[in-house]
Design a protein around this motif. Structure first.
Motif, PDB file in Angstrom:
ATOM      1  N   PHE A   1      18.813  27.387  37.557  1.00  0.00           N
ATOM      2  CA  PHE A   1      19.724  28.103  38.680  1.00  0.00           C
ATOM      3  C   PHE A   1      20.191  29.525  38.242  1.00  0.00           C
ATOM      4  O   PHE A   1      20.548  29.557  36.970  1.00  0.00           O
ATOM      5  CB  PHE A   1      20.864  27.162  39.076  1.00  0.00           C
ATOM      6  N   ASN A   2      20.096  30.448  39.171  1.00  0.00           N
ATOM      7  CA  ASN A   2      20.743  31.694  38.680  1.00  0.00           C
ATOM      8  C   ASN A   2      22.385  31.690  38.802  1.00  0.00           C
ATOM      9  O   ASN A   2      22.842  30.712  39.163  1.00  0.00           O
ATOM     10  CB  ASN A   2      20.225  32.962  39.731  1.00  0.00           C
ATOM     11  N   ALA A   3      22.921  32.693  38.360  1.00  0.00           N
ATOM     12  CA  ALA A   3      24.414  32.663  38.463  1.00  0.00           C
ATOM     13  C   ALA A   3      25.141  32.509  39.778  1.00  0.00           C
ATOM     14  O   ALA A   3      26.162  31.668  39.885  1.00  0.00           O
ATOM     15  CB  ALA A   3      24.801  33.957  37.529  1.00  0.00           C
TER      16      ALA A   3
ATOM     17  N   ALA B   1      30.148  34.214  35.038  1.00  0.00           N
ATOM     18  CA  ALA B   1      30.341  35.726  34.857  1.00  0.00           C
ATOM     19  C   ALA B   1      29.030  36.124  33.766  1.00  0.00           C
ATOM     20  O   ALA B   1      29.059  35.323  32.755  1.00  0.00           O
ATOM     21  CB  ALA B   1      31.433  36.051  34.531  1.00  0.00           C
ATOM     22  N   PRO B   2      28.262  36.945  34.059  1.00  0.00           N
ATOM     23  CA  PRO B   2      27.460  37.223  33.053  1.00  0.00           C
ATOM     24  C   PRO B   2      28.223  37.803  31.686  1.00  0.00           C
ATOM     25  O   PRO B   2      29.205  38.491  31.723  1.00  0.00           O
ATOM     26  CB  PRO B   2      26.680  38.797  33.661  1.00  0.00           C
ATOM     27  N   ILE B   3      27.751  37.389  30.726  1.00  0.00           N
ATOM     28  CA  ILE B   3      28.286  37.827  29.178  1.00  0.00           C
ATOM     29  C   ILE B   3      28.126  39.197  29.031  1.00  0.00           C
ATOM     30  O   ILE B   3      29.055  39.582  28.490  1.00  0.00           O
ATOM     31  CB  ILE B   3      27.456  36.836  28.118  1.00  0.00           C
ATOM     32  N   ARG B   4      27.287  39.914  29.667  1.00  0.00           N
ATOM     33  CA  ARG B   4      27.131  41.275  29.270  1.00  0.00           C
ATOM     34  C   ARG B   4      28.331  42.105  29.956  1.00  0.00           C
ATOM     35  O   ARG B   4      28.753  42.931  29.327  1.00  0.00           O
ATOM     36  CB  ARG B   4      25.865  41.776  29.884  1.00  0.00           C
ATOM     37  N   LEU B   5      28.721  41.568  31.230  1.00  0.00           N
ATOM     38  CA  LEU B   5      29.843  42.210  31.803  1.00  0.00           C
ATOM     39  C   LEU B   5      31.059  42.057  30.903  1.00  0.00           C
ATOM     40  O   LEU B   5      31.889  43.042  30.882  1.00  0.00           O
ATOM     41  CB  LEU B   5      30.005  41.810  33.183  1.00  0.00           C
TER      42      LEU B   5
ATOM     43  N   PHE C   1      33.506  45.073  29.125  1.00  0.00           N
ATOM     44  CA  PHE C   1      34.971  45.020  29.581  1.00  0.00           C
ATOM     45  C   PHE C   1      35.819  44.970  28.091  1.00  0.00           C
ATOM     46  O   PHE C   1      36.769  45.987  28.161  1.00  0.00           O
ATOM     47  CB  PHE C   1      35.136  44.078  30.347  1.00  0.00           C
ATOM     48  N   PHE C   2      35.648  43.999  27.227  1.00  0.00           N
ATOM     49  CA  PHE C   2      36.211  43.961  26.243  1.00  0.00           C
ATOM     50  C   PHE C   2      36.036  45.129  25.232  1.00  0.00           C
ATOM     51  O   PHE C   2      36.897  45.478  24.514  1.00  0.00           O
ATOM     52  CB  PHE C   2      36.074  42.847  25.423  1.00  0.00           C
ATOM     53  N   ALA C   3      34.857  45.725  25.257  1.00  0.00           N
ATOM     54  CA  ALA C   3      34.383  46.749  24.372  1.00  0.00           C
ATOM     55  C   ALA C   3      35.142  48.246  24.835  1.00  0.00           C
ATOM     56  O   ALA C   3      35.752  48.668  24.052  1.00  0.00           O
ATOM     57  CB  ALA C   3      32.947  47.008  24.045  1.00  0.00           C
ATOM     58  N   ARG C   4      35.254  48.149  25.993  1.00  0.00           N
ATOM     59  CA  ARG C   4      36.126  49.197  26.460  1.00  0.00           C
ATOM     60  C   ARG C   4      37.752  49.276  26.202  1.00  0.00           C
ATOM     61  O   ARG C   4      38.159  50.151  25.928  1.00  0.00           O
ATOM     62  CB  ARG C   4      35.770  49.705  27.889  1.00  0.00           C
ATOM     63  N   TRP C   5      38.037  47.982  26.579  1.00  0.00           N
ATOM     64  CA  TRP C   5      39.552  47.774  26.368  1.00  0.00           C
ATOM     65  C   TRP C   5      39.859  47.856  24.743  1.00  0.00           C
ATOM     66  O   TRP C   5      41.169  48.403  24.426  1.00  0.00           O
ATOM     67  CB  TRP C   5      39.734  46.411  26.903  1.00  0.00           C
ATOM     68  N   MET C   6      38.859  47.352  23.778  1.00  0.00           N
ATOM     69  CA  MET C   6      39.318  47.612  22.374  1.00  0.00           C
ATOM     70  C   MET C   6      39.058  48.784  21.771  1.00  0.00           C
ATOM     71  O   MET C   6      39.224  49.167  20.579  1.00  0.00           O
ATOM     72  CB  MET C   6      38.707  46.289  21.745  1.00  0.00           C
TER      73      MET C   6
END
Length: 159
Positions: free
Chosen positions: A127-129, A65-69, A73-78
């Motif tokens: 290799f891509n994700a 999973a991309p770290i940005r996503l 998610f965690f920024a919105r949750w907190m």
């Protein structure tokens, strides 16, 4: 013009897909999942098999999973104090569960470590994700299948 574009990308694109695979770490991942399949084959039911497959998919998904996503998610949750408090209490409860059932979580931590090492080598090999996800899933499920099969063949030997 087309030849120039091909020549620039040939360092990565011209290299064979199989030649770029990190064989050592994928072999380590395969061996780790073989042991995992072997351990849980004594409790072999369809529910356990589906759980093992789900764990393999989940670990591969988390590792690719991309770290940005995750950060979004965690920024919105907190954003609120209530959510942060719920997160701290949940993390403490998860820590208690992990320490209580350390024998189960030790297996998961080993799988995560082997998967993370394979993911880093796949990333180094350009290799891509999506490709990394499917490579991790195929190797993981192959390891589970080999572990289940070896356990079944070893226990049902009739000499």
């Amino acid at each position: 013009m087309v030849q120039d574009l091909y020549a620039k990308g040939s360092a990565i694109n011209g290299m064979s897909f199989l030649k770029r695979l990190p064989r050592a770490t994928l072999a380590l991942l395969l061996g780790t999942y073989c042991v995992y399949g072997w351990l849980f084959s004594s409790k072999y039911t369809w529910e356990i098999l589906l759980l093992e497959i789900g764990v393999a998919f989940l670990i591969a998904l988390v590792l690719t999973a991309p770290i940005r996503l995750l950060r979004i998610f965690f920024a919105r949750w907190m954003n609120s104090d209530t959510r942060a408090f719920i997160s701290v209490i949940s993390a403490a409860l998860a820590g208690v569960f992990i320490l209580t059932w350390i024998n189960i979580f030790a297996n998961i931590f080993v799988l995560l470590s082997a998967g993370a090492l394979a993911r880093l080598d796949l990333q180094t090999a350009k290799f891509n994700a999506v490709q990394a996800f499917w490579i991790l899933v195929v190797v993981s499920l192959s390891g589970i299948g080999v572990g289940l099969t070896l356990h079944h063949l070893m226990l049902n030997q009739h000499f």
